[in-house]
Design a protein around this motif. Structure first.
Motif: not given
Length: 292
Positions: A168-169, A175-177, A183-185, A189-190
């Motif tokens: 996920a990281f 590509n954050p968008f 559906g990734l949170n 990840v932050h």
């Protein structure tokens, strides 16, 4: 020639510590586009907590329990730090970056409030072993730094390449968008990157203290080298942070010995300026991108 080889060796040892600090900075930047200027002050607070638990201020424990309790506290502190700036992360990269300056000042203030502003001594529980290999003097401290750095980088590699949160990281970094659409949170990840960066900062600060002294500002000053390492390696490259850390460690050692040790900060700033002009995305990146 013997001096040169010895300086390169000791620079590589110091560079490993800069690399761990730089990796923490890069982790947070890759996941959230935030340059965490609080990294040094939070790492300094962590080192002081170990001092407090081993030096009789909070307790008089052995290093093992003191380190583990500090580890748990730093996880909580990094989570709290992230949640303080989390509302800003999705609004403006610049605003959230500036907010980290505030978090760093709070961490420095808490450190001075609890432990005072005096310089203290914190020794690692290492044997006084050393040996001479030609022009290189190898100590137990050198081997501990190299071993801990290799272990930390290896664990981080496995974490990022082989676990769900690591995948996920990587997705959020690329590509954050698209990651959010899938559906990734992003907040999860932050938080992962903040906590891992804090743990790396704790380890790096404990290893750097025996070479200098521990004060409320000494570790944050050390993180200036880590910041330079992140610039050299590229803020978007974890391998680049390692290369940049070792490069900065060796370069600072050579310039301090052959030119003058009084201008260390000048060397760092000059290196940052040169790299940003010649390699805006770091020495390992393909040229032609946007400026960091």
């Amino acid at each position: 020639m013997g001096d040169l080889i010895g300086l390169v060796w000791s620079g590589m040892v110091s560079g490993c510590l800069y690399a761990m600090g730089a990796i923490g900075i890069v982790l947070i930047y890759k996941s959230s586009n935030v340059v965490n200027f609080a990294h040094g002050n939070l790492a300094g607070l962590a080192a002081f907590l170990v001092f407090g638990f081993t030096g009789g201020i909070f307790a008089n424990w052995a290093w093992g329990p003191a380190f583990l309790v500090t580890l748990a506290i730093i996880v909580a502190v990094m989570a709290l730090s992230y949640f303080l700036i989390a509302p800003l992360v999705f609004k403006s990269d610049l605003t959230s970056t500036i907010a980290t300056l505030g978090v760093g000042l709070i961490a420095q203030g808490v450190t001075q409030l609890i432990f005072g502003s005096n310089v203290v001594s914190l020794d690692l529980p290492l044997p006084a072993w050393k040996t001479q290999l030609g022009p290189i003097r190898v100590t137990a401290y050198d081997l501990a730094v190299l071993g801990v750095t290799a272990s930390a980088i290896g664990l981080l590699y496995v974490l990022i390449e082989r676990t769900r949160i690591g995948i996920a990281f990587r997705a959020v970094s690329a590509n954050p968008f698209a990651s959010r659409v899938c559906g990734l949170n992003l907040r999860r990840v932050h938080l992962f990157s903040w906590v891992v960066a804090g743990l790396l900062g704790l380890v790096a600060s404990l290893l750097i203290v025996p070479t200098t002294f521990l004060s409320s500002t000494s570790v944050s000053s050390f993180m200036l080298q880590a910041f330079a390492a992140a610039v050299v390696g590229g803020f978007a490259s974890l391998p680049g942070a390692v290369v940049g850390g070792i490069f900065i460690g060796v370069l600072m050692n050579l310039l301090s010995f052959y030119v003058a040790a009084e201008f260390n900060n000048t060397y760092l700033l000059a290196t940052i300026l040169l790299v940003l002009n010649a390699f805006p995305k770091g020495v390992l990146a393909v040229r032609g991108g946007a400026r960091v």
